[in-house]
Design an enzyme around this catalytic site. Structure first.
Site, PDB file in Angstrom:
ATOM      1  N   LYS A  20    -141.938   4.485  94.802  1.00  0.00           N
ATOM      2  CA  LYS A  20    -140.913   4.845  93.970  1.00  0.00           C
ATOM      3  C   LYS A  20    -139.631   4.618  94.784  1.00  0.00           C
ATOM      4  O   LYS A  20    -138.642   3.904  94.063  1.00  0.00           O
ATOM      5  CB  LYS A  20    -140.956   6.456  93.727  1.00  0.00           C
ATOM      6  CG  LYS A  20    -139.882   7.013  93.243  1.00  0.00           C
ATOM      7  CD  LYS A  20    -139.737   8.387  92.655  1.00  0.00           C
ATOM      8  CE  LYS A  20    -139.112   9.343  93.691  1.00  0.00           C
ATOM      9  NZ  LYS A  20    -137.693   9.340  93.854  1.00  0.00           N
ATOM     10  N   ASN A  21    -139.591   5.235  95.872  1.00  0.00           N
ATOM     11  CA  ASN A  21    -138.154   4.808  96.589  1.00  0.00           C
ATOM     12  C   ASN A  21    -137.778   3.530  97.344  1.00  0.00           C
ATOM     13  O   ASN A  21    -136.787   3.554  97.748  1.00  0.00           O
ATOM     14  CB  ASN A  21    -138.034   6.014  97.803  1.00  0.00           C
ATOM     15  CG  ASN A  21    -137.953   7.501  97.156  1.00  0.00           C
ATOM     16  OD1 ASN A  21    -137.788   7.511  96.073  1.00  0.00           O
ATOM     17  ND2 ASN A  21    -138.322   8.495  98.202  1.00  0.00           N
ATOM     18  N   CYS A  77    -128.442  19.081  92.686  1.00  0.00           N
ATOM     19  CA  CYS A  77    -129.744  19.021  91.712  1.00  0.00           C
ATOM     20  C   CYS A  77    -130.478  20.071  92.479  1.00  0.00           C
ATOM     21  O   CYS A  77    -130.098  20.847  93.349  1.00  0.00           O
ATOM     22  CB  CYS A  77    -130.397  17.534  92.126  1.00  0.00           C
ATOM     23  SG  CYS A  77    -130.944  17.335  93.797  1.00  0.00           S
ATOM     24  N   ARG A 133    -126.038  17.494  97.541  1.00  0.00           N
ATOM     25  CA  ARG A 133    -126.405  16.042  97.717  1.00  0.00           C
ATOM     26  C   ARG A 133    -125.048  15.156  97.290  1.00  0.00           C
ATOM     27  O   ARG A 133    -124.821  14.555  96.057  1.00  0.00           O
ATOM     28  CB  ARG A 133    -127.536  15.759  96.853  1.00  0.00           C
ATOM     29  CG  ARG A 133    -128.776  15.978  97.066  1.00  0.00           C
ATOM     30  CD  ARG A 133    -129.971  15.623  96.414  1.00  0.00           C
ATOM     31  NE  ARG A 133    -130.523  14.448  96.972  1.00  0.00           N
ATOM     32  CZ  ARG A 133    -131.601  14.014  96.375  1.00  0.00           C
ATOM     33  NH1 ARG A 133    -132.184  14.345  95.370  1.00  0.00           N
ATOM     34  NH2 ARG A 133    -131.952  12.727  96.930  1.00  0.00           N
ATOM     35  N   ASP A 178    -139.841  15.191 101.943  1.00  0.00           N
ATOM     36  CA  ASP A 178    -140.705  14.899 100.661  1.00  0.00           C
ATOM     37  C   ASP A 178    -142.054  15.458 100.749  1.00  0.00           C
ATOM     38  O   ASP A 178    -142.620  16.050  99.683  1.00  0.00           O
ATOM     39  CB  ASP A 178    -140.475  13.561 100.384  1.00  0.00           C
ATOM     40  CG  ASP A 178    -139.442  13.135  99.684  1.00  0.00           C
ATOM     41  OD1 ASP A 178    -138.351  14.135  99.554  1.00  0.00           O
ATOM     42  OD2 ASP A 178    -139.097  11.905  99.327  1.00  0.00           O
ATOM     43  N   ARG A 190    -141.657  11.912  86.908  1.00  0.00           N
ATOM     44  CA  ARG A 190    -140.709  10.950  87.503  1.00  0.00           C
ATOM     45  C   ARG A 190    -141.439   9.895  88.658  1.00  0.00           C
ATOM     46  O   ARG A 190    -140.644   8.951  88.829  1.00  0.00           O
ATOM     47  CB  ARG A 190    -139.605  11.920  87.949  1.00  0.00           C
ATOM     48  CG  ARG A 190    -138.803  12.461  87.023  1.00  0.00           C
ATOM     49  CD  ARG A 190    -137.638  13.245  87.721  1.00  0.00           C
ATOM     50  NE  ARG A 190    -137.212  12.341  88.846  1.00  0.00           N
ATOM     51  CZ  ARG A 190    -136.630  13.014  90.036  1.00  0.00           C
ATOM     52  NH1 ARG A 190    -136.539  14.197  90.074  1.00  0.00           N
ATOM     53  NH2 ARG A 190    -136.427  12.088  91.104  1.00  0.00           N
TER      54      ARG A 190
HETATM   55  C1  UD1 Z   1    -133.912   9.872  99.498  1.00  0.00           C
HETATM   56  C2  UD1 Z   1    -135.125   9.823  98.749  1.00  0.00           C
HETATM   57  C3  UD1 Z   1    -135.656  11.285  98.636  1.00  0.00           C
HETATM   58  C4  UD1 Z   1    -135.666  12.049 100.226  1.00  0.00           C
HETATM   59  C5  UD1 Z   1    -134.424  12.016 100.792  1.00  0.00           C
HETATM   60  C6  UD1 Z   1    -134.426  12.134 102.396  1.00  0.00           C
HETATM   61  C7  UD1 Z   1    -134.937   8.103  97.208  1.00  0.00           C
HETATM   62  C8  UD1 Z   1    -134.591   7.700  95.694  1.00  0.00           C
HETATM   63  N1  UD1 Z   1    -134.774   9.491  97.296  1.00  0.00           N
HETATM   64  O1  UD1 Z   1    -132.649  10.469  98.873  1.00  0.00           O
HETATM   65  O2  UD1 Z   1    -136.567  11.332  98.209  1.00  0.00           O
HETATM   66  O3  UD1 Z   1    -135.894  13.387 100.023  1.00  0.00           O
HETATM   67  O4  UD1 Z   1    -134.004  10.530 100.866  1.00  0.00           O
HETATM   68  O5  UD1 Z   1    -135.371  11.403 102.919  1.00  0.00           O
HETATM   69  O6  UD1 Z   1    -134.924   7.284  97.989  1.00  0.00           O
HETATM   70  N2  UD1 Z   1    -125.538  13.437 102.321  1.00  0.00           N
HETATM   71  C9  UD1 Z   1    -124.369  13.715 102.443  1.00  0.00           C
HETATM   72  N3  UD1 Z   1    -123.473  12.633 101.933  1.00  0.00           N
HETATM   73  C10 UD1 Z   1    -123.918  11.675 101.628  1.00  0.00           C
HETATM   74  C11 UD1 Z   1    -125.316  11.393 101.350  1.00  0.00           C
HETATM   75  C12 UD1 Z   1    -126.387  12.059 102.002  1.00  0.00           C
HETATM   76  O7  UD1 Z   1    -124.117  14.786 102.929  1.00  0.00           O
HETATM   77  O8  UD1 Z   1    -122.895  10.546 101.116  1.00  0.00           O
HETATM   78  C13 UD1 Z   1    -126.744  14.416 102.755  1.00  0.00           C
HETATM   79  C14 UD1 Z   1    -127.389  15.016 101.691  1.00  0.00           C
HETATM   80  O9  UD1 Z   1    -126.748  16.160 100.891  1.00  0.00           O
HETATM   81  C15 UD1 Z   1    -128.600  15.400 102.079  1.00  0.00           C
HETATM   82  C16 UD1 Z   1    -128.968  14.436 103.563  1.00  0.00           C
HETATM   83  O10 UD1 Z   1    -127.655  13.964 103.477  1.00  0.00           O
HETATM   84  O11 UD1 Z   1    -128.525  16.763 102.581  1.00  0.00           O
HETATM   85  C17 UD1 Z   1    -129.988  13.445 102.942  1.00  0.00           C
HETATM   86  O12 UD1 Z   1    -129.753  12.649 102.040  1.00  0.00           O
HETATM   87  P1  UD1 Z   1    -130.072  10.989 101.918  1.00  0.00           P
HETATM   88  O13 UD1 Z   1    -130.841  10.672 103.176  1.00  0.00           O
HETATM   89  O14 UD1 Z   1    -129.051  10.346 101.504  1.00  0.00           O
HETATM   90  O15 UD1 Z   1    -131.423  11.389 100.609  1.00  0.00           O
HETATM   91  P2  UD1 Z   1    -131.280  10.286  99.368  1.00  0.00           P
HETATM   92  O16 UD1 Z   1    -131.019   8.828  99.702  1.00  0.00           O
HETATM   93  O17 UD1 Z   1    -130.463  10.857  98.277  1.00  0.00           O
END
Ligand code: UD1
Length: 426
Positions: A22-23, A118, A123, A314, A406
């Protein structure tokens, strides 16, 4: 509203094949916007999130053809005429914001709804936006949307390569910035980048379109900008989290279960944790593993979630289900999301003994879980509830299963084929 009804206590055995990741699929669909011609994606999982990302692209004006039976999606981005990811779609799926990097880089402008919180945490998208700004874009926030555009006085009509130091190795930010930098002028370096195998899959995909990216999978990714990219034909990697979910299902209630396309190397820390617990997991070859369950012999352990190559967040709710029936005390520490223990109260309703202390869950293993009606709060928590139901005595009803749909392709069919008694009812 659909729910799963599970009669627990059945033994699982046989083979299960893991679907496309998925990711990875979501990012590759978004990245196909960058090409000037048609892209074909194979091994695309048939899940709700993929359908939403297809909607996002159609909404932009792309022509998308989905062949569900063969798991193939063709995307022709030539007809794109809108540069907006609207709130209705972003609120359904946060990953919709991954179209921002490609749209900004190719067309010089994008308008995306701000995703908001969420069920697993707040996030934010600050690191994505900071990266775009470093590449020469400007942005403003109005009415719940971010308007992002290329500042022509600084960067001309293209983004401008630069050095970007991420405060945290965010996966989404690394991906959005990497996609944006492919069509930028000059070289971009992303320091402290995320290192997940899906990042490598995205870089390989972009390189097959003509991009020039090195170092994906390490902390430092280098992107040499190119003028244009062409469509490609690409097979998506298997889903490590789905593999981890079936591995735990087998450890909980399996006899002998073989997992095809598990790519255990992408799950090394998880794999060694299972060995530490005492799960009999053996590598058949680089893609396939076999699990022989022996629940009476398992030992408690401590888990710390961390960005890759650390223990994946995850799989945190999913391994917690296993630890909830392992005698002794285990401690699970969640370091990536601030709110990822919502499932604990549901699991406690099934007889687990778990106490939350800040970002730690202290688990006192019980002998058995007992079936109960429970909710799924998010995708992985929902899968965890299903596994708890499989291991529990009696009947479990898992509601709000749209979360599970999902991200898991044919979840109940795959479990049924292994011998689980699970059915979907209205
Ligand atoms: C992706 C995965 C999700 C997984 C996560 C962590 C997808 C679609 N989803 O989510 O399944 O759980 O990686 O491995 O690929 N953060 C900030 N600012 C930002 C971006 C992130 O503070 O601009 C923080 C988030 O709030 C969170 C942490 O960084 O606490 C990790 O987020 P991130 O690695 O970006 O996860 P996703 O890409 O959203």
């Amino acid at each position: 509203m659909e729910k799963f009804v599970i009669n627990g206590g059945k033994t699982l055995s046989g083979k299960v094949k893991i679907s496309g990741a998925k990711n990875s699929a979501l990012k590759l669909i978004a990245a196909s916007i960058l090409a000037d011609s048609k892209t074909t994606l194979r091994n695309v999982p048939q899940i709700e999130d993929v359908s939403i990302m297809v909607e996002v692209l159609k909404n932009l004006g792309a022509r998308v053809n989905v062949d569900r039976e063969n798991k193939v999606i063709e995307i022709n981005p030539e007809s794109i005429s809108s540069y907006e990811a609207p709130y209705e779609l972003v609120r359904k799926m946060r990953a919709s914001i991954l179209v921002a990097g490609p749209l900004l880089s190719k067309f010089g402008k994008v308008k995306i709804a701000i995703p908001g919180g969420c069920n697993i945490g707040s996030r934010q998208i600050d690191l994505h936006l900071k990266g775009f700004k470093d590449l020469g874009a400007e942005y403003s926030v109005e009415h719940g949307y971010v308007n992002c555009y290329i500042n022509s006085s600084r960067a001309g009509t293209r983004l401008c390569g630069t050095i970007i130091n991420l405060d945290f190795p965010s996966r989404g930010a690394s991906e959005n910035i990497m996609m944006a930098a492919t069509l930028a002028e000059g070289k971009t370096i992303i320091n402290n980048a995320a290192r997940e195998p899906e990042i490598v899959d995205l870089a390989c995909f972009l390189n097959s379109m003509g991009a020039n990216i090195h170092g994906a999978g390490t902390r430092r990714i280098t992107i040499n900008g190119v003028k244009n990219l062409k469509g490609t034909d690409y097979e998506i990697m298997p889903d490590s989290i789905e593999a981890g979910t079936f591995i735990i299902a087998a450890a909980l209630c399996g006899d002998k279960v073989e997992i095809e396309d598990a790519r255990w190397k992408n799950l090394e820390v998880f794999y060694f944790k299972l060995k530490e617990i005492g799960v009999d997991i053996s590598v058949i070859d680089e893609n396939n593993v076999r699990i022989e369950s022996s629940p009476g012999t398992y030992k408690p352990t401590n888990i710390n979630t961390l960005p890759y190559p650390g223990f994946p967040t995850d799989l945190q709710p999913i391994i917690a289900v296993l630890l909830s029936v392992v005698p002794g005390t285990s401690v699970v520490t969640e370091n990536v999301f601030e709110n990822r223990f919502m499932y604990v109260d549901e699991l406690n309703r099934m007889g687990a003994i778990i106490k939350i202390d800040g970002h730690r869950a202290v688990i006192r293993g019980v002998e058995k879980l007992s079936g109960a009606p429970v909710r799924s709060f998010d995708l992985r928590a929902g899968a965890a509830m299903v596994l708890a139901g499989l291991a529990a005595e009696g009947e479990t009803e898992v509601s709000d299963i749209y979360h599970i749909k999902r991200g898991y392709e044919n979840f109940e069919e795959k479990l049924s084929l292994l011998g689980a008694d699970i059915r979907r009812v209205e």
